[in-house]
Design an enzyme around this catalytic site. Structure first.
Site, mmCIF file in Angstrom:
data_model
loop_
_atom_site.group_PDB
_atom_site.id
_atom_site.type_symbol
_atom_site.label_atom_id
_atom_site.label_comp_id
_atom_site.label_asym_id
_atom_site.label_seq_id
_atom_site.Cartn_x
_atom_site.Cartn_y
_atom_site.Cartn_z
ATOM 1 N N LYS A 108 20.684 5.302 50.644
ATOM 2 C CA LYS A 108 21.794 5.947 49.950
ATOM 3 C C LYS A 108 22.695 4.905 49.319
ATOM 4 C CE LYS A 108 20.538 9.995 51.404
ATOM 5 N NZ LYS A 108 19.848 10.889 50.518
ATOM 6 N N HIS A 161 10.143 15.545 47.477
ATOM 7 C CA HIS A 161 11.386 15.517 48.234
ATOM 8 C C HIS A 161 11.051 16.214 49.542
ATOM 9 C CE1 HIS A 161 15.254 17.159 49.728
ATOM 10 N NE2 HIS A 161 15.537 15.883 49.579
ATOM 11 N N GLU A 171 17.794 7.458 42.150
ATOM 12 C CA GLU A 171 17.627 8.891 42.399
ATOM 13 C C GLU A 171 18.945 9.633 42.328
ATOM 14 O OE1 GLU A 171 16.006 11.688 46.056
ATOM 15 O OE2 GLU A 171 15.225 9.656 45.836
ATOM 16 N N GLU A 179 15.177 17.368 43.257
ATOM 17 C CA GLU A 179 15.272 18.078 44.528
ATOM 18 C C GLU A 179 16.273 19.218 44.506
ATOM 19 O OE1 GLU A 179 17.857 15.991 47.797
ATOM 20 O OE2 GLU A 179 16.914 14.434 46.580
ATOM 21 N N ASP A 228 11.767 19.804 45.382
ATOM 22 C CA ASP A 228 11.848 20.164 46.793
ATOM 23 C C ASP A 228 11.049 21.443 46.969
ATOM 24 O OD1 ASP A 228 13.312 22.011 48.918
ATOM 25 O OD2 ASP A 228 13.729 19.936 49.467
ATOM 26 N N GLU A 282 7.970 11.526 50.522
ATOM 27 C CA GLU A 282 9.196 11.177 51.239
ATOM 28 C C GLU A 282 9.089 11.642 52.678
ATOM 29 O OE1 GLU A 282 13.532 11.425 49.710
ATOM 30 O OE2 GLU A 282 13.034 13.382 50.546
ATOM 31 N N ASP A 317 19.349 6.164 46.200
ATOM 32 C CA ASP A 317 19.625 7.586 46.017
ATOM 33 C C ASP A 317 21.128 7.815 46.064
ATOM 34 O OD1 ASP A 317 19.859 10.361 46.168
ATOM 35 O OD2 ASP A 317 18.436 10.579 47.819
#
Length: 187
Positions: free
Chosen positions: A11, A142, A66, A92, A115, A161, A40
């Site tokens: 992140k 995702h 991301e 996602e 997702d 992922e 991300d």
């Protein structure tokens, strides 16, 4: 990495850019210079800040950036992708196939990441993946689980992922083995 994963996603955007740089550098020092490192932002930025940070993430050799912008900002994703060399990964938080059509066709995504629950299930994810393949856009899930079946069926899959592995699953050369049972069985 000790479990056999070949790359790491982390992140960014929770603090100032200098903090991101320190954290990315620390992770890079642990995983080595050649392992893929993805960042991300979870839709944290407006266009100007995403552009500013994206240029820095490029310099830090991140594999992709991301969700730099709010999910529905197709125009912003297109403009950002035109300005940056780092691939923009997103998807996602898009719902259904139609939400991906313009994004992919207009070049606003460098790695598509639907997702399974939000994009419409296995069939819709497969069709999104095939649309992306037609435009030469790689596909990374995702989330994992049943998504592994979609990934196995697509020609443009690059990553699944996942978090820590369950004890019964062992990566093979950095890859998840396909489930051996019928249907959506587990390992």
């Amino acid at each position: 990495m000790e479990q056999g994963f070949q790359g790491v996603k982390m992140k960014v955007g929770g603090g100032p850019l200098t903090e991101d740089v320190q954290r990315i550098t620390a992770v890079r020092n642990v995983i080595g210079p050649d392992a893929p490192l993805m960042v991300d932002a979870n839709q944290a930025f407006g266009y100007a800040e995403a552009l500013r940070r994206g240029r820095v993430y490029e310099e830090l050799d991140c594999r992709w950036f991301e969700e730099p912008l709010p999910a529905g900002d197709t125009d912003g994703h297109v403009r950002l992708a035109e300005k940056l060399d780092i691939p923009i990964a997103t998807g996602e938080n898009r719902y259904g196939q139609a939400a991906f059509r313009d994004l992919i066709a207009r070049g606003g995504v460098g790695v598509v990441q639907p997702d399974l629950r939000r994009a419409g299930g296995l069939t819709d994810c497969l069709e999104i993946g095939l649309l992306a393949a037609g435009f030469g856009v790689p596909y990374a899930s995702h989330g994992g689980g049943a998504h592994i079946h979609v990934l196995a069926a697509l020609p443009n899959t690059i990553y699944m992922e996942s978090g820590l592995l369950p004890p019964e699953v062992q990566l093979v050369d950095g890859c998840y083995p396909l489930p051996a049972g019928a249907g959506l069985s587990s390992w």
